[in-house]
Write a protein that holds these residues in place. Structure first.
Motif, PDB file in Angstrom:
ATOM      1  N   GLY A 240       0.800  -1.220   0.000  1.00 54.54           N
ATOM      2  CA  GLY A 240       0.000   0.000   0.000  1.00 54.54           C
ATOM      3  C   GLY A 240       0.828   1.262   0.000  1.00 54.54           C
ATOM      4  O   GLY A 240       0.313   2.343  -0.284  1.00 54.54           O
ATOM      5  N   GLY A 241       2.119   1.159   0.329  1.00 53.88           N
ATOM      6  CA  GLY A 241       3.051   2.260   0.200  1.00 53.88           C
ATOM      7  C   GLY A 241       2.807   3.448   1.111  1.00 53.88           C
ATOM      8  O   GLY A 241       2.094   3.376   2.117  1.00 53.88           O
ATOM      9  N   LEU A 242       3.428   4.550   0.746  1.00 52.79           N
ATOM     10  CA  LEU A 242       3.384   5.779   1.533  1.00 52.79           C
ATOM     11  C   LEU A 242       1.953   6.273   1.709  1.00 52.79           C
ATOM     12  O   LEU A 242       1.560   6.715   2.801  1.00 52.79           O
ATOM     13  CB  LEU A 242       4.240   6.845   0.845  1.00 52.79           C
ATOM     14  CG  LEU A 242       4.226   8.249   1.437  1.00 52.79           C
ATOM     15  CD1 LEU A 242       4.777   8.256   2.859  1.00 52.79           C
ATOM     16  CD2 LEU A 242       5.024   9.201   0.548  1.00 52.79           C
ATOM     17  N   ALA A 243       1.160   6.247   0.652  1.00 47.40           N
ATOM     18  CA  ALA A 243      -0.210   6.754   0.726  1.00 47.40           C
ATOM     19  C   ALA A 243      -1.024   6.019   1.775  1.00 47.40           C
ATOM     20  O   ALA A 243      -1.794   6.633   2.531  1.00 47.40           O
ATOM     21  CB  ALA A 243      -0.883   6.638  -0.641  1.00 47.40           C
ATOM     22  N   THR A 244      -0.869   4.703   1.857  1.00 47.31           N
ATOM     23  CA  THR A 244      -1.637   3.918   2.819  1.00 47.31           C
ATOM     24  C   THR A 244      -1.226   4.235   4.247  1.00 47.31           C
ATOM     25  O   THR A 244      -2.079   4.387   5.132  1.00 47.31           O
ATOM     26  CB  THR A 244      -1.472   2.418   2.523  1.00 47.31           C
ATOM     27  OG1 THR A 244      -2.022   2.152   1.236  1.00 47.31           O
ATOM     28  CG2 THR A 244      -2.163   1.560   3.565  1.00 47.31           C
ATOM     29  N   VAL A 245       0.072   4.344   4.493  1.00 41.90           N
ATOM     30  CA  VAL A 245       0.545   4.675   5.835  1.00 41.90           C
ATOM     31  C   VAL A 245      -0.012   6.019   6.291  1.00 41.90           C
ATOM     32  O   VAL A 245      -0.506   6.165   7.417  1.00 41.90           O
ATOM     33  CB  VAL A 245       2.084   4.683   5.888  1.00 41.90           C
ATOM     34  CG1 VAL A 245       2.579   5.287   7.198  1.00 41.90           C
ATOM     35  CG2 VAL A 245       2.626   3.277   5.735  1.00 41.90           C
ATOM     36  N   LEU A 246       0.054   7.023   5.438  1.00 40.68           N
ATOM     37  CA  LEU A 246      -0.444   8.346   5.824  1.00 40.68           C
ATOM     38  C   LEU A 246      -1.944   8.317   6.082  1.00 40.68           C
ATOM     39  O   LEU A 246      -2.442   8.985   6.994  1.00 40.68           O
ATOM     40  CB  LEU A 246      -0.101   9.363   4.728  1.00 40.68           C
ATOM     41  CG  LEU A 246       1.387   9.676   4.574  1.00 40.68           C
ATOM     42  CD1 LEU A 246       1.606  10.661   3.422  1.00 40.68           C
ATOM     43  CD2 LEU A 246       1.989  10.228   5.860  1.00 40.68           C
ATOM     44  N   ASN A 247      -2.689   7.537   5.303  1.00 41.66           N
ATOM     45  CA  ASN A 247      -4.122   7.400   5.554  1.00 41.66           C
ATOM     46  C   ASN A 247      -4.393   6.723   6.892  1.00 41.66           C
ATOM     47  O   ASN A 247      -5.321   7.108   7.616  1.00 41.66           O
ATOM     48  CB  ASN A 247      -4.795   6.629   4.416  1.00 41.66           C
ATOM     49  CG  ASN A 247      -5.258   7.522   3.284  1.00 41.66           C
ATOM     50  OD1 ASN A 247      -6.308   8.165   3.381  1.00 41.66           O
ATOM     51  ND2 ASN A 247      -4.474   7.580   2.223  1.00 41.66           N
ATOM     52  N   GLU A 248      -3.599   5.717   7.212  1.00 41.12           N
ATOM     53  CA  GLU A 248      -3.772   5.044   8.505  1.00 41.12           C
ATOM     54  C   GLU A 248      -3.517   6.002   9.661  1.00 41.12           C
ATOM     55  O   GLU A 248      -4.261   6.017  10.652  1.00 41.12           O
ATOM     56  CB  GLU A 248      -2.838   3.834   8.577  1.00 41.12           C
ATOM     57  CG  GLU A 248      -3.254   2.703   7.644  1.00 41.12           C
ATOM     58  CD  GLU A 248      -2.196   1.620   7.509  1.00 41.12           C
ATOM     59  OE1 GLU A 248      -2.533   0.552   6.957  1.00 41.12           O
ATOM     60  OE2 GLU A 248      -1.042   1.822   7.949  1.00 41.12           O
ATOM     61  N   LEU A 282       3.170   6.503  -5.072  1.00 39.23           N
ATOM     62  CA  LEU A 282       2.721   6.643  -3.682  1.00 39.23           C
ATOM     63  C   LEU A 282       2.183   5.329  -3.122  1.00 39.23           C
ATOM     64  O   LEU A 282       2.136   5.154  -1.901  1.00 39.23           O
ATOM     65  CB  LEU A 282       1.636   7.721  -3.577  1.00 39.23           C
ATOM     66  CG  LEU A 282       2.058   9.158  -3.862  1.00 39.23           C
ATOM     67  CD1 LEU A 282       0.840  10.073  -3.837  1.00 39.23           C
ATOM     68  CD2 LEU A 282       3.095   9.632  -2.845  1.00 39.23           C
ATOM     69  N   TYR A 283       1.767   4.429  -4.015  1.00 35.49           N
ATOM     70  CA  TYR A 283       1.163   3.175  -3.571  1.00 35.49           C
ATOM     71  C   TYR A 283       2.086   1.965  -3.731  1.00 35.49           C
ATOM     72  O   TYR A 283       1.709   0.857  -3.368  1.00 35.49           O
ATOM     73  CB  TYR A 283      -0.139   2.922  -4.344  1.00 35.49           C
ATOM     74  CG  TYR A 283      -1.189   3.965  -4.096  1.00 35.49           C
ATOM     75  CD1 TYR A 283      -1.996   3.928  -2.962  1.00 35.49           C
ATOM     76  CD2 TYR A 283      -1.381   5.001  -5.003  1.00 35.49           C
ATOM     77  CE1 TYR A 283      -2.963   4.895  -2.738  1.00 35.49           C
ATOM     78  CE2 TYR A 283      -2.346   5.972  -4.785  1.00 35.49           C
ATOM     79  CZ  TYR A 283      -3.136   5.920  -3.644  1.00 35.49           C
ATOM     80  OH  TYR A 283      -4.094   6.876  -3.421  1.00 35.49           O
ATOM     81  N   TYR A 284       3.284   2.162  -4.271  1.00 38.84           N
ATOM     82  CA  TYR A 284       4.208   1.037  -4.417  1.00 38.84           C
ATOM     83  C   TYR A 284       4.642   0.528  -3.044  1.00 38.84           C
ATOM     84  O   TYR A 284       4.903   1.303  -2.112  1.00 38.84           O
ATOM     85  CB  TYR A 284       5.473   1.461  -5.159  1.00 38.84           C
ATOM     86  CG  TYR A 284       5.337   1.593  -6.654  1.00 38.84           C
ATOM     87  CD1 TYR A 284       4.613   0.680  -7.411  1.00 38.84           C
ATOM     88  CD2 TYR A 284       5.974   2.640  -7.325  1.00 38.84           C
ATOM     89  CE1 TYR A 284       4.517   0.812  -8.785  1.00 38.84           C
ATOM     90  CE2 TYR A 284       5.892   2.775  -8.702  1.00 38.84           C
ATOM     91  CZ  TYR A 284       5.154   1.857  -9.422  1.00 38.84           C
ATOM     92  OH  TYR A 284       5.063   1.991 -10.781  1.00 38.84           O
ATOM     93  N   ALA A 285       4.805  -0.779  -2.944  1.00 31.51           N
ATOM     94  CA  ALA A 285       5.358  -1.369  -1.720  1.00 31.51           C
ATOM     95  C   ALA A 285       6.831  -1.018  -1.587  1.00 31.51           C
ATOM     96  O   ALA A 285       7.558  -0.910  -2.578  1.00 31.51           O
ATOM     97  CB  ALA A 285       5.189  -2.886  -1.743  1.00 31.51           C
ATOM     98  N   ASN A 286       7.245  -0.838  -0.357  1.00 35.11           N
ATOM     99  CA  ASN A 286       8.646  -0.587  -0.023  1.00 35.11           C
ATOM    100  C   ASN A 286       9.055  -1.589   1.049  1.00 35.11           C
ATOM    101  O   ASN A 286       8.222  -2.052   1.825  1.00 35.11           O
ATOM    102  CB  ASN A 286       8.825   0.827   0.532  1.00 35.11           C
ATOM    103  CG  ASN A 286       8.220   1.891  -0.368  1.00 35.11           C
ATOM    104  OD1 ASN A 286       8.852   2.363  -1.292  1.00 35.11           O
ATOM    105  ND2 ASN A 286       6.970   2.271  -0.100  1.00 35.11           N
TER     106      ASN A 286
END
Length: 353
Positions: A240-248, A282-286
């Motif tokens: 979910g990448g950076l975008a998912t973390v910030l949404n959480e 923004l949604y790529y896995a890291n």
């Protein structure tokens, strides 16, 4: 040579591929465990060969006053990719899930599900990679399990790891602790792992000189906490990448995460692939990127500490926490406009970790 000797089963070291006998609980399984796993993960807790690892509580209490416990499964395809493999990924991913709680990672377990016919040489390569990753992160793999399923019942090899660590006294990190005025920091380039896996699959004939960013982040987290003990939130930006973390973070704390598009560290190669495929970095896995929410009062110290660490050399301050719109993530463009960045419905790339 006697007939008895001639009929003795070959050890795992002599076999070319995994067969069902390696999961039977008998001699073949014992040889596999001894030849492949014990030799690579050697430590006193594992060498006892009990059904559980026995860890002195005193060792945990020295490191902290609370236990951190996490678990994860790894099904990445392909098993070997530029910059790493499933074994290294499993160790680093579990270490990082502990580290972003502020914990000192200490012990891991390792469960392996093998498909009949899997090459023993590849298994050795993966296990040795796990051993190196564990040593680099300063953790021990102290217990595990091996299962073998018939051909076609799995896809080559899956790994399940769990981890235990201790959280030092005074460290309070949680997604709901973000406050308006806090700064948003990332430790480096986003999207490398997702693009490396995409290229390694070969479906799109992409020639991209990008390697996975898989690495342990516990040393970086320790440096960050030394510089800024008041860190509010930490999370590694995996699926979910950076975008998912910030949404959480935004949802948990009831705040807005606002960041500048131009401030996000993204390699030109990752941007290029994204434009070709219509995907969003923004949604790529890291597998080596963390997101930190820190008070403004110590943000500059925190950023400097991250940049001084090898895992944070490209660290950047990308935005700030605001009060409104609550529960949202807003990206500001260079033209002054803003857009809402939501969570994905589904997943851009399956089997990425």
């Amino acid at each position: 040579m006697s007939d008895t000797t001639a009929e003795r089963p070959r050890s795992a070291a002599q076999e070319a591929r995994i067969d069902l006998s390696h999961g039977s609980g008998g001699r073949a399984m014992r040889d596999l465990v001894n030849d492949v796993f014990l030799s690579a993960f050697a430590n006193p807790a594992l060498a006892a060969l009990e059904d559980q690892a026995r860890i002195p509580l005193a060792d945990l209490c020295v490191a902290g006053d609370r236990l951190a416990f996490t678990t994860d499964s790894y099904v990445v395809d392909p098993l070997f990719f530029p910059g790493g493999d499933i074994g290294e990924l499993a160790v680093n991913g579990t270490v990082n899930d502990l580290a972003v709680s502020g914990a000192v990672p200490l012990y891991l377990s390792c469960g392996v599900i093998l498909e009949e016919g899997f090459a023993l040489a590849d298994l050795r390569r993966i296990v040795e990679s796990m051993a190196r990753a564990a040593e680099a992160a300063g953790v021990q793999i102290v217990t595990g399990d091996t299962k073998v399923v018939p051909k076609g019942a799995a896809d080559k090899l899956f790994i399940h790891t769990s981890g235990v660590g201790a959280i030092p006294a005074g460290v309070e990190i949680a997604a709901g602790r973000a406050r308006p005025g806090d700064r948003i920091l990332v430790n480096g380039f986003i999207g490398d792992h997702g693009v490396a896996i995409l290229a390694a699959r070969g479906d799109l004939a992409l020639q991209v000189p990008i390697e996975s960013d898989t690495r342990p982040l516990n040393g970086l987290v320790r440096a960050l906490l030394d510089a800024c003990p008041q860190v509010h939130c930490l999370r590694d930006a995996t699926r979910g990448g950076l975008a998912t973390v910030l949404n959480e973070f935004a949802e948990s704390a009831g705040v807005c995460m606002e960041f500048e598009e131009a401030a996000i560290p993204v390699r030109d190669e990752v941007r290029g692939v994204s434009e070709i495929l219509g995907l969003d970095p923004l949604y790529y896995a890291n597998e080596g990127v963390l997101v930190a929410i820190v008070p403004e009062s110590c943000a500059d110290r925190a950023l400097a500490a991250m940049r001084a660490h090898p895992a944070g050399a490209q660290a950047a301050s990308i935005g700030e926490v605001t009060a409104e719109p609550a529960g949202r993530v807003v990206m500001r463009s260079g033209f002054g406009g803003g857009r809402i960045v939501d969570m994905l419905i589904g997943e851009q790339l399956p089997r990425i970790c």
